[in-house]
Design a protein around this motif. Structure first.
Motif, PDB file in Angstrom:
ATOM      1  N   ALA A  15      35.078  60.012  48.089  1.00 40.56           N
ATOM      2  CA  ALA A  15      35.651  59.980  46.739  1.00 40.56           C
ATOM      3  C   ALA A  15      36.164  61.367  46.339  1.00 40.56           C
ATOM      4  CB  ALA A  15      34.616  59.500  45.734  1.00 40.56           C
ATOM      5  N   LYS A  16      35.439  62.401  46.707  1.00 39.97           N
ATOM      6  CA  LYS A  16      35.879  63.766  46.381  1.00 39.97           C
ATOM      7  C   LYS A  16      37.240  64.059  47.008  1.00 39.97           C
ATOM      8  CE  LYS A  16      33.089  67.202  46.838  1.00 39.97           C
ATOM      9  NZ  LYS A  16      32.034  68.082  47.397  1.00 39.97           N
ATOM     10  N   THR A  17      37.421  63.584  48.239  1.00 41.40           N
ATOM     11  CA  THR A  17      38.695  63.814  48.923  1.00 41.40           C
ATOM     12  C   THR A  17      39.802  62.960  48.332  1.00 41.40           C
ATOM     13  OG1 THR A  17      37.554  64.354  50.991  1.00 41.40           O
ATOM     14  CG2 THR A  17      39.870  63.712  51.154  1.00 41.40           C
ATOM     15  N   GLU A  18      39.523  61.669  48.167  1.00 41.09           N
ATOM     16  CA  GLU A  18      40.553  60.745  47.691  1.00 41.09           C
ATOM     17  C   GLU A  18      40.997  61.054  46.272  1.00 41.09           C
ATOM     18  OE1 GLU A  18      42.149  58.109  49.321  1.00 41.09           O
ATOM     19  OE2 GLU A  18      41.285  59.136  51.042  1.00 41.09           O
ATOM     20  N   TRP A  19      40.055  61.466  45.435  1.00 39.26           N
ATOM     21  CA  TRP A  19      40.368  61.723  44.030  1.00 39.26           C
ATOM     22  C   TRP A  19      40.560  63.205  43.742  1.00 39.26           C
ATOM     23  CZ3 TRP A  19      41.831  58.125  40.653  1.00 39.26           C
ATOM     24  CH2 TRP A  19      41.569  56.792  40.982  1.00 39.26           C
ATOM     25  N   GLN A  20      40.571  64.017  44.783  1.00 33.86           N
ATOM     26  CA  GLN A  20      40.809  65.458  44.649  1.00 33.86           C
ATOM     27  C   GLN A  20      39.880  66.074  43.608  1.00 33.86           C
ATOM     28  OE1 GLN A  20      45.042  66.259  44.160  1.00 33.86           O
ATOM     29  NE2 GLN A  20      45.553  64.396  45.265  1.00 33.86           N
ATOM     30  N   LEU A  21      38.608  65.711  43.705  1.00 29.88           N
ATOM     31  CA  LEU A  21      37.623  66.230  42.769  1.00 29.88           C
ATOM     32  C   LEU A  21      37.264  67.662  43.151  1.00 29.88           C
ATOM     33  CD1 LEU A  21      35.241  63.145  42.521  1.00 29.88           C
ATOM     34  CD2 LEU A  21      37.194  63.709  41.067  1.00 29.88           C
TER      35      LEU A  21
END
Length: 209
Positions: A15-21
């Motif tokens: 999720a951090k990668t996909e949502w650029q968190l």
């Protein structure tokens, strides 16, 4: 269907990668996201399939894969909670696979329409021409500038405006001028008075001229 198994931390890292968190989220945001992962797994009826070699970390088999899970199944959560005030709201990361399919359909419909127009003798659209691009840029630029200034100072009564425009156009199509009624005349008069459709924002009340 994917046969890979993922822990909650695996899902979180994806999720951090996909949502650029941010690389380092606040601990409270991280915990909140992990809890949401658990809730989403439960709501999707996904139960742990195995336990990792450490003996206690649950692993999950995600039917569409981990990327689709965080991009689609958790789309509403990240849009509302994590990036609601961020420029990422309008980035590629915010687009779900369902939205991609919808827009692909829209693009295909437009392509078919363009082909039909060519068959009828119309020229093929040349929207990539730099002059066309510059013309559209200038038009859109001024629309945005005007809207920004307006929204800072005023509130538009969009529903009233839409209803009056709808009534006017329908009367034009279907109405009989010999039997025009007072309510329709009122609509026509309102449409000639732009100030009917907006009010100053309250924080500007002291600046009225």
């Amino acid at each position: 269907m994917s046969n890979e198994l993922f822990s909650r931390n695996d899902i979180y890292e994806t999720a951090k990668t996909e949502w650029q968190l941010p690389e380092e989220l606040e601990e409270t945001d991280r915990d909140k996201t992990l809890r949401q992962i658990s809730r989403t797994l439960k709501s999707e009826g996904i139960e742990s399939s195995e336990v990792d070699t450490d003996g206690h970390t649950k692993l999950y088999k995600l039917p569409s894969g981990v990327r689709a899970f965080v991009r689609d199944d958790m789309h509403a959560y990240f849009m509302k909670t994590m990036i609601r005030d961020s420029p990422l709201k309008y980035s590629a990361a915010s687009i779900s696979d369902d939205e991609v399919r919808t827009w692909q359909g829209i693009a295909e419909d437009q392509r078919i329409q363009d082909l039909n127009d060519v068959v009828k003798g119309k020229p093929w659209p040349n929207n990539s021409d730099e002059q066309v691009i510059q013309t559209e840029f200038e038009k859109r630029k001024y629309q945005i500038m005007i809207e920004a200034i307006f929204n800072e100072k005023f509130v538009l009564h969009e529903e009233d405006l839409l209803n009056d425009i709808r009534a006017t156009l329908r009367f034009t199509d279907e109405g009989d001028s010999e039997y025009i009624k007072r309510d329709m005349i009122a609509v026509f008069k309102r449409e000639n008075e732009a100030s009917f459709y907006y009010n100053r924002r309250s924080h500007n009340a002291g600046n009225k001229e």
